[in-house]
Design a protein around this motif. Structure first.
Motif: not given
Length: 245
Positions: A59-60, A113, A139, A206
């Motif tokens: 997601v990052i 995302v 994210g 995260s």
């Protein structure tokens, strides 16, 4: 026209412009899904904890490319084409262009995302609702530091140089941030470099929000990220002022 309405129209125009550029949209959305499908689900061989761990990283990762290229290469190209100056002739507030760019990046990253979350769910990843919201939300928020770093590139370099440097930064953040391969599997000096990347600190947060790592050094990670973001904002402001002079 009301100032907020002007910002809204510019944001809508930038989003539509981005959507109508499939050569940018498709790779930006498909690449994280492809990588996660292969490395997060395919190589996990049904192990939920591996897919869960990789989701927190991806997601990052999903935020890096749209921010780097949307603010790096694209801003540099529009600056060379005098498009920014043309927009400023219109009754557009000084920050309208940048707000529109940020809105377009956020829309693209939100789609990426959410698709990652859906793919992870179908792949067997299970979390509490608040962990899903926090992980996917982080994210989306990670767009801001990456976008500000990309903006520094776009305001300081020509389009070709900005594209090359954006590619390099994109790869460096992904690799040294530990988003592709866990840093524990890499040489020790990778970890030293990782400390200087926003992707590393965002990835750590995260992992904690997703429940894969215990809460530790949260204030340190947040403080470093805020400092990096403010430094990037200040650098971009200086570059913007020089461009307008």
């Amino acid at each position: 026209m009301h100032t907020l309405a002007i910002y809204g129209r510019e944001a809508r125009a930038q989003i539509l412009s981005t959507v109508r550029t499939p050569q940018f949209v498709i790779p930006s959305v498909a690449l994280p899904l492809l990588f996660y499908g292969v490395m997060g689900l395919g190589l996990s061989k049904g192990r939920e904890e591996v897919a869960h761990f990789m989701l927190a990283n991806y997601v990052i990762f999903a935020a890096i490319a749209p921010a780097m290229f949307g603010f790096g290469a694209a801003v540099a190209a529009e600056r060379e084409a005098k498009m920014i100056e043309l927009k400023q002739i219109a009754p557009l507030p000084a920050g309208g262009y940048l707000v529109g760019r940020l809105a377009a990046a956020l829309a693209l990253i939100a789609a990426s995302v959410l698709l990652l979350g859906g793919l992870a769910w179908f792949g067997g990843v299970r979390m509490d609702a608040w962990r899903w919201a926090a992980t996917l939300g982080l994210g989306l928020v990670s767009t801001i530091p990456f976008a500000m770093i990309g903006l520094n590139i776009g305001l300081r370099m020509g389009s070709q140089g900005a594209t090359a440097l954006a590619n390099l930064v994109f790869l460096a953040f992904s690799l040294f941030g530990g988003l592709w391969i866990p840093l524990s599997a890499m040489p020790e000096w990778f970890g030293d470099i990782a400390q200087a990347t926003p992707s590393y600190h965002l990835g750590r947060l995260s992992q904690m929000l997703s429940g894969m790592q215990p809460l530790a050094n949260v204030e340190q990670h947040v403080t470093i990220l805020v400092a990096m973001t403010l430094a990037a904002v200040f650098g971009a402001w200086i570059a913007w002022r020089r461009r307008a002079a």
